[in-house]
Write an enzyme that holds these catalytic residues in place. Structure first.
Site, mmCIF file in Angstrom:
data_model
loop_
_atom_site.group_PDB
_atom_site.id
_atom_site.type_symbol
_atom_site.label_atom_id
_atom_site.label_comp_id
_atom_site.label_asym_id
_atom_site.label_seq_id
_atom_site.Cartn_x
_atom_site.Cartn_y
_atom_site.Cartn_z
ATOM 1 N N ILE A 67 3.360 -10.867 -2.647
ATOM 2 C CA ILE A 67 3.498 -9.406 -2.583
ATOM 3 C C ILE A 67 4.941 -9.023 -2.950
ATOM 4 O O ILE A 67 5.725 -8.617 -2.084
ATOM 5 C CB ILE A 67 3.121 -8.870 -1.171
ATOM 6 C CG1 ILE A 67 1.827 -9.526 -0.666
ATOM 7 C CG2 ILE A 67 2.979 -7.350 -1.190
ATOM 8 C CD1 ILE A 67 1.500 -9.248 0.787
ATOM 9 N N PRO A 68 5.322 -9.163 -4.223
ATOM 10 C CA PRO A 68 6.670 -8.727 -4.594
ATOM 11 C C PRO A 68 6.804 -7.213 -4.397
ATOM 12 O O PRO A 68 5.861 -6.476 -4.693
ATOM 13 C CB PRO A 68 6.790 -9.109 -6.077
ATOM 14 C CG PRO A 68 5.422 -9.420 -6.553
ATOM 15 C CD PRO A 68 4.566 -9.696 -5.371
ATOM 16 N N HIS A 69 7.951 -6.778 -3.864
ATOM 17 C CA HIS A 69 8.100 -5.352 -3.581
ATOM 18 C C HIS A 69 9.559 -4.932 -3.609
ATOM 19 O O HIS A 69 10.442 -5.747 -3.383
ATOM 20 C CB HIS A 69 7.488 -5.029 -2.209
ATOM 21 C CG HIS A 69 8.066 -5.845 -1.094
ATOM 22 N ND1 HIS A 69 7.606 -7.107 -0.794
ATOM 23 C CD2 HIS A 69 9.074 -5.602 -0.240
ATOM 24 C CE1 HIS A 69 8.295 -7.588 0.233
ATOM 25 N NE2 HIS A 69 9.199 -6.701 0.581
ATOM 26 N N ALA A 70 9.789 -3.665 -3.901
ATOM 27 C CA ALA A 70 11.159 -3.136 -3.897
ATOM 28 C C ALA A 70 11.135 -1.621 -3.911
ATOM 29 O O ALA A 70 10.162 -1.011 -4.348
ATOM 30 C CB ALA A 70 11.913 -3.622 -5.130
ATOM 31 N N ASP B 24 11.936 -6.312 6.206
ATOM 32 C CA ASP B 24 11.065 -7.318 5.599
ATOM 33 C C ASP B 24 10.827 -8.479 6.560
ATOM 34 O O ASP B 24 9.726 -9.003 6.661
ATOM 35 C CB ASP B 24 11.706 -7.854 4.305
ATOM 36 C CG ASP B 24 11.258 -7.048 3.088
ATOM 37 O OD1 ASP B 24 10.744 -5.945 3.291
ATOM 38 O OD2 ASP B 24 11.414 -7.538 1.960
#
Lengths: 159, 112
Positions: A67-70, B24
């Site tokens: 789940i790459p996120h930014a 995160d």
């Protein structure tokens, strides 16, 4: 508990790339970002940002899912891109296994709906269901993917 | 896009990343590198910025949550004031470094 079809609706509105070709982390991030409509230099900045995040610790949550996120100034609203890889991508997941399903989440720094954090949490939770179910790793196209997502979500709500 | 504006956006995004690393961790993502690595990357970008822009960025960042803000439909998304027509009709947007004339934040234009 999820509302009926909540993620299914979000996934229907997102871009689904069912034929990811890259087999490396950098390559797959570039491929996923290429699905977003934005200027080329803005895209490069976003890719660098995502790779910096990956540098802190992989967003590969294990069992073939990442789940790459930014958050970035370069998008106007929340974006979700789903990528499916048949070959699998080495993504430094904590279980060391290749990744087959990607959920790329991008959001502006502030958004009134707070979709980013809510969806991030829901996708992370949903990833566990996907892993247990297993069928999404073998889908052939976007339609099949969405149908199975709906089934998994409906099943969860009924239980 | 102007190189200095690109650097300002990168710096801005990196600041957000630094703030969100803890969030995160709470969400269950693995963070196994030290924060110093991100701080180093930030220093590198700061080193490439013109000193006057860096000073302005740091001052703005102290005062506001966001030092660089988008302009959407002619409205500064920092102070939510409509920018003067002379700004809005300008060609070659993002080809220079602009500031909101009301709140002084750096502005970045989205294509309409």
């Amino acid at each position: 508990m999820n509302k009926v079809g909540e993620l299914y609706c979000k996934f229907c509105d997102s871009t689904i790339k069912s034929d990811l070709r890259s087999t490396t982390k950098n390559g797959v991030i570039k491929e996923l970002v290429s699905a977003l409509s934005m200027q080329a230099n803005a895209r490069d900045i976003l890719i660098k940002n995502l790779l910096k995040r990956e540098g802190m610790g992989s967003t590969g949550v294990g069992k073939g899912i990442a789940i790459p996120h930014a958050r970035t100034l370069l998008v106007r609203d929340f974006k979700l891109v789903i990528g499916l890889s048949k070959k699998g991508v080495e993504f430094d997941s904590f279980d060391g296994k290749p990744v087959y399903i990607f959920f790329l989440l991008i959001a502006p720094p502030e958004e009134s709906s707070n979709s980013y954090l809510i969806t991030l949490g829901k996708v992370a939770e949903f990833a566990k269901l996907i892993a247990n179910d297993g069928r999404l790793f073998k889908v052939k196209n976007e339609r099949e993917f969405l149908e199975i997502v709906k089934e998994i979500e409906d099943k969860k709500v009924k239980n | 896009m102007h190189k200095q504006l690109e650097l300002l956006i990168m710096l801005h995004d990196l600041d957000i990343l630094l703030n969100e690393v803890n969030q995160d961790k709470k969400a269950g993502f693995e963070i196994n590198k030290r924060m110093e690595d991100l701080v180093k990357a930030k220093r590198k970008i700061e080193g490439k910025l013109q000193p006057n822009f860096l000073k302005r960025y740091q001052k703005l960042a102290e005062k506001y949550a966001r030092a660089v803000v988008p302009v959407i439909d002619g409205i500064c998304y920092g102070c939510f004031v409509t920018l003067p027509t002379s700004f809005v009709v300008r060609k070659n947007r993002n080809e220079g470094v602009d500031f909101c004339p009301y709140c002084a934040r750096f502005i970045y234009w989205f294509d309409d």
